[in-house]
Design a protein around this motif. Sequence first.
Motif, PDB file in Angstrom:
ATOM      1  N   TYR A 172      44.884  42.588  37.985  1.00 31.90           N
ATOM      2  CA  TYR A 172      44.185  41.425  37.415  1.00 31.90           C
ATOM      3  C   TYR A 172      44.939  41.007  36.160  1.00 31.90           C
ATOM      4  CZ  TYR A 172      40.258  38.379  36.272  1.00 31.90           C
ATOM      5  OH  TYR A 172      39.471  37.280  36.002  1.00 31.90           O
ATOM      6  N   CYS A 184      40.388  36.305  39.453  1.00 27.02           N
ATOM      7  CA  CYS A 184      39.335  36.412  40.468  1.00 27.02           C
ATOM      8  C   CYS A 184      39.497  35.379  41.588  1.00 27.02           C
ATOM      9  CB  CYS A 184      37.958  36.294  39.824  1.00 27.02           C
ATOM     10  SG  CYS A 184      37.661  34.746  38.920  1.00 27.02           S
ATOM     11  N   VAL A 212      31.710  40.609  34.186  1.00 17.66           N
ATOM     12  CA  VAL A 212      33.038  40.012  34.328  1.00 17.66           C
ATOM     13  C   VAL A 212      33.753  40.024  32.979  1.00 17.66           C
ATOM     14  CG1 VAL A 212      34.278  37.884  34.835  1.00 17.66           C
ATOM     15  CG2 VAL A 212      32.344  38.564  36.251  1.00 17.66           C
ATOM     16  N   HIS A 265      33.067  32.977  37.660  1.00 20.87           N
ATOM     17  CA  HIS A 265      33.655  34.035  38.480  1.00 20.87           C
ATOM     18  C   HIS A 265      33.751  33.576  39.931  1.00 20.87           C
ATOM     19  CE1 HIS A 265      35.064  38.026  39.150  1.00 20.87           C
ATOM     20  NE2 HIS A 265      34.023  38.435  39.834  1.00 20.87           N
ATOM     21  N   VAL A 292      34.266  34.896  43.997  1.00 22.03           N
ATOM     22  CA  VAL A 292      34.196  36.012  44.941  1.00 22.03           C
ATOM     23  C   VAL A 292      34.279  35.456  46.360  1.00 22.03           C
ATOM     24  CG1 VAL A 292      32.807  37.416  43.362  1.00 22.03           C
ATOM     25  CG2 VAL A 292      31.668  35.965  45.054  1.00 22.03           C
ATOM     26  N   ASP A 296      32.935  41.108  45.940  1.00 24.45           N
ATOM     27  CA  ASP A 296      33.860  40.866  44.841  1.00 24.45           C
ATOM     28  C   ASP A 296      35.069  41.783  44.974  1.00 24.45           C
ATOM     29  OD1 ASP A 296      35.192  40.315  42.545  1.00 24.45           O
ATOM     30  OD2 ASP A 296      33.631  41.011  41.175  1.00 24.45           O
ATOM     31  N   THR A 315      37.576  42.015  43.094  1.00 22.68           N
ATOM     32  CA  THR A 315      38.053  42.528  41.807  1.00 22.68           C
ATOM     33  C   THR A 315      37.322  43.810  41.426  1.00 22.68           C
ATOM     34  OG1 THR A 315      36.460  41.405  40.350  1.00 22.68           O
ATOM     35  CG2 THR A 315      38.414  40.154  41.023  1.00 22.68           C
TER      36      THR A 315
END
Length: 259
Positions: A144, A166, A194, A200, A202, A215, A217
């Motif tokens: 990330y 994301c 987050v 965010h 997803v 998600d 991440t």
Amino acid sequence: MILKVNVKLHYRLSAPMALLLQIEAADLVDQRVRSSEIWTSDVAHFSRVGADEGIGERIWIRTEGDFSCTYTAQITVDRPVLDLSTLPEVPLHLLPGETIKYLMPSRYCPSDQFQAFVDAEFGDLAGGARIAAMRNWIESAFSYVPGSSHAQTTALDSFVQRQGVCRDFAHVLVSLARASSIPARFASVYAPEVTPQDFHAVAEVYLGGSWHLIDPTGMADADTMARIGVGADASSVAFLSAFGSMELINQSVSVTRQA
């Protein structure tokens, strides 16, 4: 669980133009909006229109000069966390009509280019077990890295670079799911854990006859997310689309659990 959301936007527009805003959490069976308020600076036009799949609303705005917006909300999320690996995929010939478009490649999700990879890496798995393995692979294989991608980055770009934010993680999972003949779509959400705090992104996959938030991440669980909107990819669910050029002055997003 109750989420408290506070969003502030401030942009400077180069000329009078239309803006399309989608920042309000949707009021749905598994997430109820307890209270909300949205405020904007003086605008020439403000009207609401429906969003994709009937999830949430968009706001058309016509304005010029500096544009400011504040959105606050309290949302009760009542959604169980399921074991994805136990969920079956729906046979293609039994899929509802509204899910079929989410099998197809889209602007940022060229899923047809991932078929050989998913067959080689996940070919021994099916349904939710395959989706769970894909999610785990992305979380472990990708880094990330804020600033590592841009508005034109596709899932294929992210797959090669093995990094992103994301938005990019979600595009990759959506692409891998579609390449596996499992309907998948992009979802814009609010979630409290987050880091850094922001809108965010997803994935949402269709398994066992319903949609499930995931998600890749690893920052948010399904029971902590509040959907803003869904679509084929990020091009369908932008929080702000400007039909002209503008400059970011300030933007902040805060999502917390209410005690």
